[in-house]
Design a protein around this motif. Structure first.
Motif, PDB file in Angstrom:
ATOM      1  N   GLN A   2       0.678  -1.180  -0.329  1.00 32.68           N
ATOM      2  CA  GLN A   2      -0.065   0.192   0.139  1.00 32.68           C
ATOM      3  C   GLN A   2       0.498   0.799   0.156  1.00 32.68           C
ATOM      4  OE1 GLN A   2      -3.723  -0.101   2.222  1.00 32.68           O
ATOM      5  NE2 GLN A   2      -2.857  -2.274   2.865  1.00 32.68           N
ATOM      6  N   GLN A  25       0.657   5.126 -11.415  1.00 29.58           N
ATOM      7  CA  GLN A  25      -0.210   4.566 -11.996  1.00 29.58           C
ATOM      8  C   GLN A  25       1.122   3.725 -12.687  1.00 29.58           C
ATOM      9  OE1 GLN A  25      -0.854   7.640 -15.299  1.00 29.58           O
ATOM     10  NE2 GLN A  25      -2.940   7.822 -15.287  1.00 29.58           N
ATOM     11  N   ALA A  28       0.994   1.239  -9.694  1.00 28.64           N
ATOM     12  CA  ALA A  28      -0.611   0.176  -9.612  1.00 28.64           C
ATOM     13  C   ALA A  28      -0.737  -0.540 -10.608  1.00 28.64           C
ATOM     14  CB  ALA A  28      -1.988   0.979 -10.021  1.00 28.64           C
ATOM     15  N   GLN A  29       0.074  -0.629 -11.831  1.00 31.18           N
ATOM     16  CA  GLN A  29       0.756  -1.204 -13.213  1.00 31.18           C
ATOM     17  C   GLN A  29       1.305  -2.563 -12.437  1.00 31.18           C
ATOM     18  OE1 GLN A  29       2.059   0.835 -16.445  1.00 31.18           O
ATOM     19  NE2 GLN A  29       0.007   1.625 -16.743  1.00 31.18           N
ATOM     20  N   GLY A  31       0.924  -3.988  -9.767  1.00 31.85           N
ATOM     21  CA  GLY A  31       0.255  -4.763  -8.476  1.00 31.85           C
ATOM     22  C   GLY A  31       0.074  -4.209  -7.283  1.00 31.85           C
ATOM     23  N   HIS A  32       0.833  -2.451  -7.362  1.00 30.15           N
ATOM     24  CA  HIS A  32       0.539  -1.946  -5.594  1.00 30.15           C
ATOM     25  C   HIS A  32      -0.625  -1.023  -5.940  1.00 30.15           C
ATOM     26  CE1 HIS A  32       4.448  -3.382  -5.394  1.00 30.15           C
ATOM     27  NE2 HIS A  32       4.956  -2.311  -6.472  1.00 30.15           N
ATOM     28  N   GLN A  33      -1.509  -1.300  -4.110  1.00 30.05           N
ATOM     29  CA  GLN A  33      -2.788  -0.048  -4.147  1.00 30.05           C
ATOM     30  C   GLN A  33      -1.788   0.697  -3.941  1.00 30.05           C
ATOM     31  OE1 GLN A  33      -4.470  -1.780  -0.636  1.00 30.05           O
ATOM     32  NE2 GLN A  33      -5.078  -3.827  -2.298  1.00 30.05           N
ATOM     33  N   VAL A  34      -2.253   1.820  -4.781  1.00 28.61           N
ATOM     34  CA  VAL A  34      -1.615   3.826  -4.398  1.00 28.61           C
ATOM     35  C   VAL A  34      -3.018   4.551  -4.392  1.00 28.61           C
ATOM     36  CG1 VAL A  34      -0.102   5.297  -6.043  1.00 28.61           C
ATOM     37  CG2 VAL A  34       0.164   2.799  -6.652  1.00 28.61           C
ATOM     38  N   ARG A  35      -2.806   5.036  -3.602  1.00 33.14           N
ATOM     39  CA  ARG A  35      -3.962   6.360  -3.201  1.00 33.14           C
ATOM     40  C   ARG A  35      -2.910   7.608  -3.202  1.00 33.14           C
ATOM     41  NH1 ARG A  35      -8.524   7.157   2.172  1.00 33.14           N
ATOM     42  NH2 ARG A  35      -8.933   8.844   0.846  1.00 33.14           N
ATOM     43  N   ALA A  65      -5.066   6.563   6.180  1.00 37.39           N
ATOM     44  CA  ALA A  65      -4.194   6.040   4.390  1.00 37.39           C
ATOM     45  C   ALA A  65      -3.231   6.099   4.707  1.00 37.39           C
ATOM     46  CB  ALA A  65      -4.406   6.795   3.440  1.00 37.39           C
ATOM     47  N   ALA A  69      -0.812   2.546   5.320  1.00 28.53           N
ATOM     48  CA  ALA A  69       0.271   2.668   4.149  1.00 28.53           C
ATOM     49  C   ALA A  69       1.780   2.277   4.658  1.00 28.53           C
ATOM     50  CB  ALA A  69       0.967   4.158   3.764  1.00 28.53           C
ATOM     51  N   ASP A  70       2.623   1.360   3.777  1.00 28.70           N
ATOM     52  CA  ASP A  70       3.879   0.608   3.802  1.00 28.70           C
ATOM     53  C   ASP A  70       4.735   1.683   3.268  1.00 28.70           C
ATOM     54  OD1 ASP A  70       1.862  -1.637   4.169  1.00 28.70           O
ATOM     55  OD2 ASP A  70       1.518  -1.893   2.495  1.00 28.70           O
TER      56      ASP A  70
END
Length: 188
Positions: A2, A25, A28-29, A31-35, A65, A69-70
């Motif tokens: 994250q 982007q 996220a491509q 495979g990570h969860q992005v906020r 958030a 987050a990691d």
């Protein structure tokens, strides 16, 4: 993993926000969860230590958030040799519990050739919040900004995007190693 990205500009269409969104982007491509917290779209009130910051909805959402987050990315325009006031204000709503042990990548954009002063200052703040600075940073300045202002054509701006990709790879690698290390300490 994250990842929270704080885009620290108060300007619509800011190059630093576009660079932050591009990084998000790309991650996220993978495979990570992005906020992405775009401080232009989600403005925070002026921080006051006397106010209950968890009662302010945009600040509470950012704080939650960040706790989950990691890893973190901070993106800013460079103004007068420093990072933006809106990013500083957002950081004032956060503390060590939001950064401790997390990898942080800093991004700056500048009208001049490079925006290193803002990056150095952000690294100092990250250290004070017990975050772990990524050994790479991203500075986009001068004509490199056209990579984001004119639609992000990879072929025309390959050097800029390759540099961003290398920094993101280093960021993800370090964050993953720290995450595995923390998990091993918890198990062991």
């Amino acid at each position: 993993m994250q990842i929270v990205i704080i885009a620290g500009s108060n300007r619509q269409g800011a190059t630093s926000t576009k660079a932050a969104a591009y990084a998000g982007q790309r991650l996220a491509q993978q495979g990570h969860q992005v906020r992405l917290f775009d401080l232009h779209q989600q403005p925070l009130p002026l921080y006051s230590p006397d106010a209950n910051s968890t009662a302010v909805e945009p600040a509470a959402a950012l704080q939650q958030a960040m706790l989950a987050a990691d890893a973190v990315i901070l993106s800013t325009p460079e103004y007068h040799g420093s990072f933006s006031g809106v990013l500083k204000n957002a950081l004032d709503f956060l503390g060590q519990s939001h950064f401790s042990g997390k990898t942080v990548l800093s991004i700056s954009t500048a009208g001049g050739p490079i925006g290193v002063s803002s990056l150095q200052q952000l690294q100092t703040i990250v250290r004070n919040l017990h975050g772990i600075n990524c050994p790479e940073w991203i500075s986009i300045g001068g004509t490199q900004r056209t990579a984001f202002e004119q639609g992000g054509d990879y072929e025309t701006h390959a050097a800029v995007f390759d540099r961003i990709h290398r920094a993101l790879d280093t960021f993800v690698d370090l964050a993953s190693r720290l995450q595995r290390s923390a998990a091993a300490r918890t198990i062991g």
